[in-house]
Design an enzyme around this catalytic site. Structure first.
Site, PDB file in Angstrom:
ATOM      1  CB  THR A 185      -3.659 -16.932   1.708  1.00 15.23           C
ATOM      2  OG1 THR A 185      -4.762 -17.292   2.006  1.00 15.23           O
ATOM      3  CG2 THR A 185      -3.304 -17.661   0.334  1.00 15.23           C
ATOM      4  CD  GLU A 330      -2.687 -16.012  -2.797  1.00 11.77           C
ATOM      5  OE1 GLU A 330      -2.035 -16.003  -2.856  1.00 11.77           O
ATOM      6  OE2 GLU A 330      -3.776 -15.930  -2.505  1.00 11.77           O
ATOM      7  CE  LYS A 439     -12.364   1.567  -4.844  1.00  9.90           C
ATOM      8  NZ  LYS A 439     -12.147   0.652  -3.818  1.00  9.90           N
ATOM      9  CD1 TRP A 444     -10.228   4.690  -6.671  1.00  8.44           C
ATOM     10  CD2 TRP A 444      -8.829   3.253  -7.502  1.00  8.44           C
ATOM     11  NE1 TRP A 444     -11.130   3.734  -7.290  1.00  8.44           N
ATOM     12  CE2 TRP A 444     -10.448   3.383  -7.732  1.00  8.44           C
ATOM     13  CE3 TRP A 444      -8.233   2.313  -7.978  1.00  8.44           C
ATOM     14  CZ2 TRP A 444     -10.500   1.948  -7.752  1.00  8.44           C
ATOM     15  CZ3 TRP A 444      -8.644   1.000  -8.365  1.00  8.44           C
ATOM     16  CH2 TRP A 444      -9.525   0.896  -8.775  1.00  8.44           C
TER      17      TRP A 444
HETATM   18  P1  AMP Z   1       1.700 -12.826   0.564  1.00  9.05           P
HETATM   19  O1  AMP Z   1       1.146 -14.132  -0.018  1.00  9.05           O
HETATM   20  O2  AMP Z   1       1.234 -13.423   1.998  1.00  9.05           O
HETATM   21  O3  AMP Z   1       2.958 -13.115   0.110  1.00  9.05           O
HETATM   22  O4  AMP Z   1       0.974 -12.044  -0.044  1.00  9.05           O
HETATM   23  C1  AMP Z   1       1.659 -11.373  -1.076  1.00  9.05           C
HETATM   24  C2  AMP Z   1       0.227  -9.652  -1.291  1.00  9.05           C
HETATM   25  O5  AMP Z   1       1.418  -8.832  -1.083  1.00  9.05           O
HETATM   26  C3  AMP Z   1       0.497  -9.252  -3.027  1.00  9.05           C
HETATM   27  O6  AMP Z   1      -0.775  -9.666  -3.361  1.00  9.05           O
HETATM   28  C4  AMP Z   1       0.269  -7.320  -2.404  1.00  9.05           C
HETATM   29  O7  AMP Z   1      -0.585  -6.923  -2.188  1.00  9.05           O
HETATM   30  C5  AMP Z   1       1.165  -7.698  -1.017  1.00  9.05           C
HETATM   31  N1  AMP Z   1       3.174  -7.764  -1.718  1.00  9.05           N
HETATM   32  C6  AMP Z   1       3.908  -8.993  -2.056  1.00  9.05           C
HETATM   33  N2  AMP Z   1       5.055  -8.245  -2.379  1.00  9.05           N
HETATM   34  C7  AMP Z   1       5.039  -6.736  -2.628  1.00  9.05           C
HETATM   35  C8  AMP Z   1       5.417  -5.943  -2.425  1.00  9.05           C
HETATM   36  N3  AMP Z   1       6.766  -5.763  -2.946  1.00  9.05           N
HETATM   37  N4  AMP Z   1       4.771  -3.980  -2.370  1.00  9.05           N
HETATM   38  C9  AMP Z   1       3.580  -3.922  -2.014  1.00  9.05           C
HETATM   39  N5  AMP Z   1       2.934  -5.429  -1.710  1.00  9.05           N
HETATM   40  C10 AMP Z   1       3.709  -6.214  -2.377  1.00  9.05           C
END
Ligand code: AMP
Length: 547
Positions: A185, A330, A439, A444
């Protein structure tokens, strides 16, 4: 009683074997790192993947060994997905945009045995190689003519290895639960953590991706994955495309609007996937040149929220449907996809966009629920929002080497760290990352909603909202905007624009115009840095506290 059905294992090698057998002539096209277009077929790709698997076996690579790739989306990277996992080793994709220290940490933590790299990344790796503790050799993913001079120890040329090894190989069979690939990640706080995928999870995820209500990947498609192969395996597309026998088009490192548009046009791309930043570059290019997309029908966008204006522009100017998807490394990564349920397609455009702007609906294979801070499940009414939990056969159950400890609750639910609502139809709407939500006075405020509203202004290129400390309300929103070139928009105009788009108490307390915003290595806004930078920003409303 056990069912009387064969227990053939779900292995990644079966995907490329299927593609070679039934779609052997289907093309894989690459805009190479060096520039020229390269074309070949699934048949040739499988043969070369087998040659590379033999080369790796010749180096003593064994089941479970980690093989690093630091590479763009190309046919060679695609072959490596299959060569490494097919022979039982683990394809560890690395993101070249990470900070140097993070790359060092990740390579050493994963204990990568060999590292494959694209030729334009040689200078970066030359600097880092002395810090890599486990790497025995480097393979530059190019041919002999373009092989650069390098000081890398034990540097080999990819095409030489292909030449030296024939394809006479039966893929080995092993348990489908065997690890197949590894992706860290991006870790905005603390060290990146490794997500270790399995053959079984990858094949199941590919099956899901091919379902019509998910990505609908099929053999009539020509697919351009712009999402990098080092970011959650390009959302699983290189596997799903082989399962379907779809034509593939790889952009190499050329992701600017012009290069992407040209590739789409020349290769008649029908389906593409990437993050909103890439779509922004493409739309800007098309606006400036008066061009349009003739063949593209589906544009999948994920990674961060898609602004409504983008969905509208793709549809109304280019006749492309944007499909908003949500997921995370994940989760392999697909979690929800914005395909239409019956009736949605017939809604008036504006009502339809209300749904398309959400992050899609649950797909078979991913169980979802939202809970409050006490773990109590919240209603699916499209209003109540809480922590989004998931579980399923392609969701991680712990990080590599146990980093981060137990990440599941007693019932196997994984907390995504996202906050969302779910409507009665099952469409989810991400309200925020739990750490980004503002917050204010015990209530929120969604930073994503505010950003979406702000970028709806035709002169705003990018927007970011963070909570800054406020003496009375705990936190209040600060809006940062990047203007389009030539625009003079400032605070007053921005606030007036927002007036009829958000509830009054969500109105940002201040607006700052900035030259640019910081992003993570996967293109997300780096809000932790901005929160630090603006921690002492004095909001004009802070004086209220004294009243
Ligand atoms: P990653 O593991 O780098 O792909 O990041 C995952 C995170 O990206 C998720 O937990 C979300 O917070 C954010 N994310 C992924 N897709 C979206 C989406 N379509 N809209 C808003 N946030 C997203």
């Amino acid at each position: 009683m056990r069912g009387l059905i064969q227990g053939r294992q779900l292995l990644i090698s079966t995907l490329i074997d299927y593609a070679a057998e039934f779609h052997g002539d289907t093309e894989i096209v690459t805009k190479t790192v060096e520039g020229p277009i390269h074309r070949y077929t699934y048949g040739e790709s499988q043969s070369r993947a087998k040659s590379m698997a033999k080369a790796l076996a010749g180096f003593g690579v064994k089941l479970g060994d980690r093989i690093g790739t630091l590479a763009w989306n190309t046919h060679r990277h695609f072959e490596l997905y299959y060569a490494t996992s097919g022979m039982g080793s683990i394809c560890h994709t690395l993101n070249p945009r990470l900070f140097a220290e993070q790359l060092t940490y990740i390579v050493n933590h994963a204990e990568d045995k060999f590292l494959f790299l694209d030729s334009n990344l040689v200078p970066l790796v030359e600097q880092l190689a002395p810090t890599f503790e486990s790497v025995e050799g480097y393979i530059v993913m190019t041919d002999e003519e373009t092989m650069p001079e390098t000081s890398l120890p034990n540097a080999l040329c990819y095409e030489t290895l292909i030449k030296e090894n024939d394809d006479d190989l039966e893929w080995p069979s092993f348990e489908e639960t065997t690890a197949s690939s590894l992706c860290y990640t991006s870790g905005t706080t603390g060290n990146p953590k490794g997500v270790l995928y399995a053959h079984r999870s990858t094949v199941l995820h590919s099956w899901a991706a091919c379902m019509p209500d998910v990505l609908g990947i099929n053999s009539r498609d020509t697919i351009l994955p712009i999402v990098p192969m080092f970011h959650a395996n390009a959302w699983g597309i290189p596997y799903a495309a082989a399962m379907a026998g779809a034509k593939m088009v790889f952009p190499g490192p050329h992701l600017d609007g012009e290069s992407v548009w040209k590739l789409m046009d020349q290769e008649k791309v029908s389906f593409t996937a990437g993050v909103p930043t890439v779509w922004l570059m493409l739309l800007t290019y098309m606006r400036e040149t008066g061009t349009t997309l003739e063949h593209v029908k589906r544009v999948v966008s994920g990674g961060s929220a898609v602004p409504r204006a983008m969905i509208e522009e793709f549809e109304e100017k280019h006749d492309c449907r944007m499909i908003h998807a949500w997921g995370m490394t994940e989760m392999s990564p697909l979690g929800s996809v914005g395909t239409f349920k019956a009736g949605v397609g017939d809604l008036p455009a504006q009502e339809r966009y209300d749904i398309q702007v959400k992050q899609g609906r649950g797909i078979y294979g991913v169980e979802i629920k939202i809970v409050d801070d006490d773990g109590k499940e919240l209603p699916r009414d499209g209003v109540a929002f809480g922590n989004l939990l998931v579980r399923g056969p392609w969701i991680c159950d712990s990080y590599f080497k146990g980093e981060g400890g137990d990440v599941l609750d007693a019932d196997d639910w994984f907390d995504t760290g996202d906050v969302c609502n779910i409507d009665a139809q099952g469409y989810i709407q991400i309200v925020d990352r739990s750490k980004d939500v503002i917050k204010s006075g015990g209530e929120w405020i969604s930073s994503i909603d505010l950003e979406n509203a702000a970028v709806g202004h035709p002169e705003v290129a990018e927007a970011c909202v963070i909570g800054v400390p406020h003496p009375r309300w705990d936190e209040r929103p600060l809006l940062l905007i990047v203007r389009d070139p030539g625009s003079q928009i400032g605070k007053d105009e921005m606030l007036t624009y927002l007036e009829d788009k958000i509830v009054k108490w969500w109105m940002p307390d201040d607006v700052l115009v900035v030259e640019e915003l910081p992003h993570t290595a996967t293109g997300k806004l780096l809000k932790s840095q901005l929160r630090e930078e603006y921690a002492d920003h004095k909001l004009p409303t802070a004086g209220e506290a004294a009243e």
